[in-house]
Design a protein around this motif. Structure first.
Motif, short mmCIF file in Angstrom:
data_model
loop_
_atom_site.label_atom_id
_atom_site.label_comp_id
_atom_site.label_asym_id
_atom_site.label_seq_id
_atom_site.Cartn_x
_atom_site.Cartn_y
_atom_site.Cartn_z
N ASN A 12 30.13 -0.52 34.77
CA ASN A 12 30.92 -1.51 35.51
C ASN A 12 32.22 -0.88 35.98
N PRO A 13 32.40 -0.74 37.27
CA PRO A 13 31.43 -1.16 38.27
C PRO A 13 30.51 -0.03 38.71
N ARG B 178 30.32 2.56 29.82
CA ARG B 178 30.61 2.60 28.39
C ARG B 178 29.30 2.54 27.63
MG MG Z 1 35.08 -0.87 34.36
#
Ligand code: MG
Ligand code: ADP
Length: 692
Positions: free
Chosen positions: A674-675, A689
């Motif tokens: 993200n993103p 992550r």
């Molecule tokens: Mg992010």
């Protein structure tokens, strides 16, 4: 082998009591009153007969073989009674009484003791703390149960752990004139399980649909595996309750925060092809349609009404349920103009007027049945005192008998006065409802099932170009070092191994290195603070975008060095990607089940927007497409105002690659990308992550 349970030839009751208000007495009464075709043996050391049936002192005294033994005795005495049953060669024991695992550790110990002894003797246990089963088949008539309803034979089979809910569903079907085929309520379910019962119902030829109520799934992956096969053969309507308990624990990352615990059950239902309900009345009302109506080929409904307002409500409810109300063909209109009253309003809804007689209804139904663009028929029938309502009912039954397209009827009447009209419709297996909205929802459920039947999920695609070994190695090394989160370099390494495209990046230790990296990548660039202790970087000033030159890069690095005093602080220098759409793809491990895979509108506002969709891994190509199409903001990802849409193929590939990654590389607890910045022909991950 549950035949012994559902088709017993002889049933004994240990704890058969002479007292009327006793479970052991009621079970005998139920077996007798329901006309059980086999033998009944009350077991009671003191009584010579119970309810006129010869009683035996011990199960060992019973002269014939015994398939099922009810135990209506205190939990403490059950283990010994199971030993006796073992010596007798009993196949299955229904433990009606409580005092087992539902009461705490002492009860759980007794339950376990029962299980061990039953296994030794090859006995299956149904329950404990349960109602039992009912089989309405005229050849069997087994009422091994202490509930109160007296079902007519029918084609719907019901299963629930909870006896209370099972009875409620059961009675609702009886009230609607829909019979029951098989019924099972197995309480604590220490042995015979819900999937096993669903499987048995699936193989029962005369079961047309299965209704299931659960509060949670014990062995989710087995449930999915078994129930999926059954759902491929016949409709399963299910409701899960216990939804208000917030499963969301403190979010360690976006995906975890959004994925509520209960979502897993919904996704299992979805993957299995189960039709899911959130309201018990809707579940029962839908069940009534499944009992008698064919599955429609599509979502287009023809509405016939002899009253105005209810047709308006029905139309709203049908459309809200995802159905459509198409216009009639010119040919149909012409036929109707020639057959209905001149004042009738020819269209869809078709108002035949309150003065319409049987022949008018018949013409309306026949015309709708002949219309190619209509898949099912909804009827509003108000019993006007100035017409022969019985002949209308007979025409509806006649058309219903043809089973060409599903018919449902919202009947507006005083059932006490129009008894014969009601009887004709019920006996003719026309599903009738008291409210237009209820009828519309039931029809919508049938149409929804039609869609499930027609859906093509396909098999998950396995990308051959991935480097599983590298991904595994990175994770094993981090685990070896006792870490729960991966560094940016490790995360990008894994994305790389799974060919998930990422924006070009370097890791720098200081301003000087950062400037060199930026020059290599080419300006403009982005600088991000990288440390295991910084979770949401931009919230804390750890992201600087659109840096045009070396001076700006040095300034950003110096600023971040001052702000964060993390030991492991490094700097991620990344290609700057302006102007794309930000999306999120993530995954979260679900105990004993695999992963939930997420797709949604990404960026820093992902929690605020809450525009996300989940599927159970492994995600197939069709499912990934469906995910792409099911966001509220999906239209914004398509072509808007002269701009081309985002690279759908690229996005759905990332979803499938993430699904493949978490499925085949063990150890990933949670991940989110993200993103991902999506352009019309490319996608690039710029932040990700992974936690272990
Ligand atoms: Mg992010
Ligand atoms: P975090 O999620 O930790 O706050 P991100 O790396 O996701 O940090 O950055 C936050 C936001 O900054 C992104 O949602 C995006 O809008 C923007 N951004 C980050 N990296 C880039 C990039 N390489 N190009 C363009 N915009 C970016």
């Amino acid at each position: 082998m549950l035949d012994a349970l559902f088709k017993p030839k002889a049933v004994a009751v240990i704890g058969a009591s002479a007292k009327e208000l006793h479970i052991g007495n009621q079970i005998i009464r139920n077996l007798l009153d329901f006309g059980f075709k086999g033998s009944v043996y009350p077991i009671n050391p003191k009584a010579s007969e119970i309810r006129g049936v010869k009683a035996y002192k011990s199960i060992l005294d019973v002269p014939t073989e015994v398939d099922v033994v009810h135990m209506a005795i205190p939990a403490l005495f059950v283990p010994q009674a199971i030993e006796d049953c073992g010596r007798k060669g009993v196949k299955l024991v229904i433990l009606n009484g409580g005092g087992f695992s539902e009461t705490g550790p002492a009860g759980a110990a007794i339950e376990k003791d029962c299980m061990v002894r039953a296994r030794q003797h090859g006995i299956r246990i149904f329950g404990p703390n349960c109602q039992g089963i009912i089989n309405t088949d005229p050849e069997v008539r087994a009422y091994c149960n202490f509930t109160f309803t007296r079902p007519e034979p029918g084609s719907i089979s019901i299963v629930a752990l909870s006896g209370g809910v099972a009875s409620l569903i059961h009675q609702a079907f009886a009230d609607m004139g829909v019979g029951t085929r098989l019924y099972a309520s197995n309480g604590n379910a220490c042995d015979v399980s819900i999937p096993e019962i669903v499987q048995y119902f699936g193989n029962d030829e005369k079961t047309r649909a299965i209704v299931l109520y659960v509060e949670g799934l014990r062995d989710a992956s087995r449930f999915l595996e078994v129930v999926r096969k059954v759902a491929a053969k016949k409709p399963i309507l299910a409701m899960k309750a216990g939804r208000t308990e917030e499963g969301a624990k403190a979010a360690s990352s976006h995906t975890g925060g959004i994925a509520k615990q209960e979502m897993a059950t919904d996704l299992i239902f979805e993957k299995a092809g189960i039709l899911s309900f959130r309201d018990e009345a809707e579940l029962c009302q839908a069940g009534a349609v499944f009992a008698s109506q064919p599955v429609p080929h599509g979502k287009r409904v023809g509405v016939i009404t002899n009253t105005g307002g209810p047709a308006v409500i029905a139309t709203d409810a049908l459309v809200a349920g995802g159905l459509t109300i198409p216009v009639l063909s010119e040919q149909a209109k012409e036929v109707l103009t020639n057959t209905l009253f001149p004042e009738a309003s020819i269209g869809n809804p078709l108002d035949v007027l309150a003065t319409a007689e049987g022949k008018h209804f018949r013409a309306a139904m026949d015309t709708m049945m002949d219309e190619d663009q209509i898949d099912s028929i909804y009827i509003n029938f108000v019993t006007a005192p100035f017409v022969d309502t019985e002949s209308i009912a007979r025409e509806i039954v006649e058309v219903n008998r043809q089973q060409r397209k599903p018919i449902i009827c919202n009947l507006m009447t005083d059932k006490g006065q129009w008894t014969e009209t009601v009887r004709i419709l019920k006996d003719g297996n026309v599903p009738i409802y008291d409210f237009p909205g209820a009828a519309a929802k039931a029809l919508a459920a049938l149409a929804r099932y039609g869609e499930i039947r027609r859906r093509k999920t396909g098999k998950p695609k396995l990308f051959q170009d991935v480097d599983q070994w590298t991904a595994k190695t990175i994770i094993e090394q981090a685990q070896g070092a006792g870490r729960k989160t991966l560094s940016a370099a490790e995360v990008y390494g894994i994305l790389n191994a799974y060919k998930i495209p990422v924006a070009e990046w370097r890791i720098a230790a200081n301003a000087e290195e950062a400037e060199r990296c930026a020059a290599e990548i080419g300006y403009p660039v982005v600088v991000k603070a990288d440390s295991g202790s910084i979770l949401h970087k931009s919230d804390r000033g750890g992201v600087a975008v659109n840096l045009q030159n070396g001076r700006a890069v040095r300034a950003a690095v110096n600023r971040m060095s001052k702000r964060f005093d993390a030991q492991d602080l490094k700097f991620l220098i990344q290609e700057y990607l302006p102007g794309g759409k930000e999306i999120i793809v993530g995954a979260k491990a679900e105990e004993g089940l695999g992963h939930l895979v997420m797709f949604g509108i990404g960026g820093v506002h992902v929690e605020v927007l809450q525009d996300t969709v989940f599927k159970l891994s492994p995600v197939t190509s069709a499912e990934a497409q469906e995910m792409f199409c099911s966001l509220k903001a999906t239209p914004l990802l398509g072509a808007v105002r002269g701009k081309k849409g985002v690279d759908k193929k690229g996005v759905t590939q990332v979803i499938q690659r993430v699904s493949q990654l978490v499925t085949e590389v063990p150890g990933i607890q949670e991940m989110d990308i993200n993103p991902i910045i999506a352009y019309e022909d490319h996608v690039f991950a710029v932040d990700a992550r992974i936690s272990l």
